[in-house]
Design an enzyme around this catalytic site. Sequence first.
Site, mmCIF file in Angstrom:
data_model
loop_
_atom_site.group_PDB
_atom_site.id
_atom_site.type_symbol
_atom_site.label_atom_id
_atom_site.label_comp_id
_atom_site.label_asym_id
_atom_site.label_seq_id
_atom_site.Cartn_x
_atom_site.Cartn_y
_atom_site.Cartn_z
ATOM 1 N N HIS A 241 0.848 -1.199 0.000
ATOM 2 C CA HIS A 241 0.000 0.000 0.000
ATOM 3 C C HIS A 241 0.881 1.246 0.000
ATOM 4 O O HIS A 241 1.958 1.253 0.607
ATOM 5 C CB HIS A 241 -0.894 0.016 1.250
ATOM 6 C CG HIS A 241 -2.072 0.912 1.124
ATOM 7 N ND1 HIS A 241 -1.982 2.259 1.374
ATOM 8 C CD2 HIS A 241 -3.345 0.666 0.721
ATOM 9 C CE1 HIS A 241 -3.176 2.805 1.160
ATOM 10 N NE2 HIS A 241 -4.017 1.858 0.761
ATOM 11 N N ASP B 96 -7.915 -5.348 -0.118
ATOM 12 C CA ASP B 96 -8.367 -6.234 -1.200
ATOM 13 C C ASP B 96 -7.981 -7.684 -0.989
ATOM 14 O O ASP B 96 -8.335 -8.544 -1.802
ATOM 15 C CB ASP B 96 -7.780 -5.727 -2.532
ATOM 16 C CG ASP B 96 -8.362 -4.376 -2.900
ATOM 17 O OD1 ASP B 96 -7.588 -3.431 -3.129
ATOM 18 O OD2 ASP B 96 -9.600 -4.259 -2.913
HETATM 19 C C1 SDX Z 1 -6.254 0.000 -2.896
HETATM 20 O O1 SDX Z 1 -4.430 4.496 -2.030
HETATM 21 C C2 SDX Z 1 -5.385 3.889 -1.413
HETATM 22 O O2 SDX Z 1 -5.802 4.284 -0.337
HETATM 23 C C3 SDX Z 1 -5.970 2.693 -2.138
HETATM 24 C C4 SDX Z 1 -6.981 1.843 -1.372
HETATM 25 C C5 SDX Z 1 -8.256 2.606 -1.106
HETATM 26 O O3 SDX Z 1 -8.972 2.225 -0.170
HETATM 27 O O4 SDX Z 1 -8.586 3.524 -1.902
HETATM 28 O O5 SDX Z 1 -6.421 1.435 -0.148
HETATM 29 C C6 SDX Z 1 -7.396 0.619 -2.171
HETATM 30 O O6 SDX Z 1 -6.020 0.343 -4.025
HETATM 31 C C7 SDX Z 1 -5.376 -0.983 -2.166
HETATM 32 C C8 SDX Z 1 -4.135 -1.443 -3.028
HETATM 33 C C9 SDX Z 1 -4.630 -2.543 -3.963
HETATM 34 N N1 SDX Z 1 -3.565 -2.913 -4.918
HETATM 35 C C10 SDX Z 1 -2.932 -4.095 -4.833
HETATM 36 O O7 SDX Z 1 -3.115 -4.930 -3.948
HETATM 37 C C11 SDX Z 1 -1.984 -4.366 -6.004
HETATM 38 C C12 SDX Z 1 -0.648 -4.909 -5.480
HETATM 39 N N2 SDX Z 1 0.024 -3.810 -4.761
HETATM 40 C C13 SDX Z 1 0.863 -2.939 -5.488
HETATM 41 O O8 SDX Z 1 0.851 -2.879 -6.821
HETATM 42 C C14 SDX Z 1 1.437 -1.768 -4.694
HETATM 43 O O9 SDX Z 1 1.736 -2.218 -3.460
HETATM 44 C C15 SDX Z 1 0.568 -0.535 -4.603
HETATM 45 C C16 SDX Z 1 0.126 -0.058 -5.955
HETATM 46 C C17 SDX Z 1 -0.639 -0.813 -3.783
HETATM 47 C C18 SDX Z 1 1.392 0.547 -3.937
HETATM 48 O O10 SDX Z 1 2.373 0.897 -4.814
HETATM 49 P P1 SDX Z 1 3.459 2.027 -4.430
HETATM 50 O O11 SDX Z 1 3.146 2.737 -3.189
HETATM 51 O O12 SDX Z 1 3.687 2.839 -5.658
HETATM 52 O O13 SDX Z 1 4.689 1.168 -4.057
HETATM 53 P P2 SDX Z 1 5.723 0.662 -5.101
HETATM 54 O O14 SDX Z 1 5.014 0.091 -6.276
HETATM 55 O O15 SDX Z 1 6.735 1.737 -5.309
HETATM 56 O O16 SDX Z 1 6.381 -0.578 -4.303
HETATM 57 C C19 SDX Z 1 7.436 -0.350 -3.392
HETATM 58 C C20 SDX Z 1 8.308 -1.597 -3.531
HETATM 59 C C21 SDX Z 1 8.680 -1.869 -4.986
HETATM 60 O O17 SDX Z 1 9.921 -2.536 -4.973
HETATM 61 P P3 SDX Z 1 11.273 -1.639 -5.293
HETATM 62 O O18 SDX Z 1 11.045 -0.955 -6.632
HETATM 63 O O19 SDX Z 1 11.370 -0.622 -4.162
HETATM 64 O O20 SDX Z 1 12.386 -2.635 -5.307
HETATM 65 O O21 SDX Z 1 7.563 -2.745 -3.099
HETATM 66 C C22 SDX Z 1 7.371 -3.630 -4.173
HETATM 67 C C23 SDX Z 1 7.639 -2.859 -5.452
HETATM 68 O O22 SDX Z 1 8.125 -3.713 -6.466
HETATM 69 N N3 SDX Z 1 5.978 -4.054 -4.110
HETATM 70 C C24 SDX Z 1 5.571 -5.306 -4.286
HETATM 71 C C25 SDX Z 1 4.170 -5.254 -4.086
HETATM 72 N N4 SDX Z 1 3.790 -4.002 -3.815
HETATM 73 C C26 SDX Z 1 4.911 -3.252 -3.831
HETATM 74 N N5 SDX Z 1 6.223 -6.435 -4.597
HETATM 75 C C27 SDX Z 1 5.464 -7.555 -4.682
HETATM 76 N N6 SDX Z 1 4.132 -7.603 -4.508
HETATM 77 C C28 SDX Z 1 3.452 -6.471 -4.201
HETATM 78 N N7 SDX Z 1 2.129 -6.501 -4.030
#
Ligand code: SDX
Length: 431
Positions: free
Chosen positions: A308, A366
């Site tokens: 998140h 989720d």
């Molecule tokens: C919702 O914003 C909100 O409030 C949203 C929400 C709401 O109520 O409105 O809470 C609802 O959208 C919840 C999130 C649902 N999405 C997912 O579950 C999809 C999987 N999660 C991700 O794609 C990710 O975690 C996000 C999109 C939720 C957050 O992305 P960020 O903040 O941009 O973080 P990032 O992508 O920069 O990740 C940081 C690191 C990265 O690695 P590095 O580049 O630093 O090496 O963490 C890794 C990412 O690769 N990472 C993951 C991961 N999520 C982040 N690696 C593996 N699996 C994951 N799920």
Amino acid sequence: MADTGKTAKLEIEGETYDLPIFAPTAGPNVIDIRKLYSTAGVFTYDPGFTSTASCDSTITFIDGEKGELLHRGYPIDQLAEKSHFLEVCYLLLYGDLPSAAQLEDFEERVTKHTMLHEQMHFLFRGFRRDAHPMAIMVGVVGALSAFYHDSTDINDPWQREVASIRMIAKMPTIASMAYKYTIGQPFVYPRNDIDYASNFLRMCFAVPAEDYEVNPILSRAMDRIFTLHADHEQNASTSTVRLASSSGANPFACIAAGIACLWGPAHGGANQACLEMLQEIGTVDQIPEYIARAKDKNDPFRLMGFGHRVYKNFDPRAKVLKQSADEVLELLGIEDNPTLQVAKELEKQALADEYFVEKKLFPNVDFYSGIILEAMGFPTSMFTPIFAVSRTIGWISQWKEMIADPQLKIGRPRQLYLGETKRDYVDVENR
Ligand code: SDX
């Protein structure tokens, strides 16, 4: 916001700029950069808005480190346990918990707006039967402005109020109609003698051929899912609604924009993607392979329902949903649901893995919601529409707050330009 009287000093090429610091009632201080470009001739750079406050708001507060979510100051776990969705709608919309009389009046007003203009039924007929329900919702909600002209003048507080009630009331009707259309069953009209969550379940699952009794376990679980998804500060879809509204667009068009943004798998589409991932994993012995893939930089696969932007601790909504999943599946006699077993083991293994610990990746809202929705009989394609039904109150509350702000300005970000500098046109024969 409170002006602290302090400033942040920014030095650029020997010049020092004093930027006011404001203190919130909770959360980090903010630096006011509104005059930065006009005084220092520079932009700030923050793609994804990881360090940017786009507005001030009094509706929802999230403490990502503590894993805390407050709606008008009330913790989400208390609201999930003691309140119900329409009361939370009132709280988000008007700022405080209603008296019994206020709640009765609000529920009555919502109930009396649940039907859709009959002419709108024909809109559904233009879609293929295999259309995703979210595609139908984007289209039908956007079309509401063609039918409800008398609540599109955003400068009229009464019309803003009517539009708000209409959106809260009609979204479940539209979502259930989208579902019925895709499964070839007739639309079921809302009823005024049952509660909001029960109405939604009945509109989705009743058929004219027999009576339909709402299972109280399912309607309580449905209401709790609506409560848990209601609002979440300035997330991507809420920011979309705010940006669209800043141009003065009508509320229905702005909510349609929010629905479109929510659909993405990185946002509200994650509940569908997460359940499909859990089903693809299938059995607990497959989990290590998927965790390895999620950690592999060369593999685009991510654990859906994990991570998140704000929470660097457990999402408090995930905690409530995990407990609710146990309760609902046990009450339905399917506590040994294989998908739930995979989800629990996946959570356990991921939270013990250095990669997820170091990156502070925890289950989010989720991760467990889809397991409950599947147990309730919904297909995965209805998971995000249900999220949209709930988040409508968040979008509407944030929209009303923004539109009522006398300092409202159209949202217009700038950019870091890395393209070609000025050059002259070259005739085709000389290229
Ligand atoms: C919702 O914003 C909100 O409030 C949203 C929400 C709401 O109520 O409105 O809470 C609802 O959208 C919840 C999130 C649902 N999405 C997912 O579950 C999809 C999987 N999660 C991700 O794609 C990710 O975690 C996000 C999109 C939720 C957050 O992305 P960020 O903040 O941009 O973080 P990032 O992508 O920069 O990740 C940081 C690191 C990265 O690695 P590095 O580049 O630093 O090496 O963490 C890794 C990412 O690769 N990472 C993951 C991961 N999520 C982040 N690696 C593996 N699996 C994951 N799920």
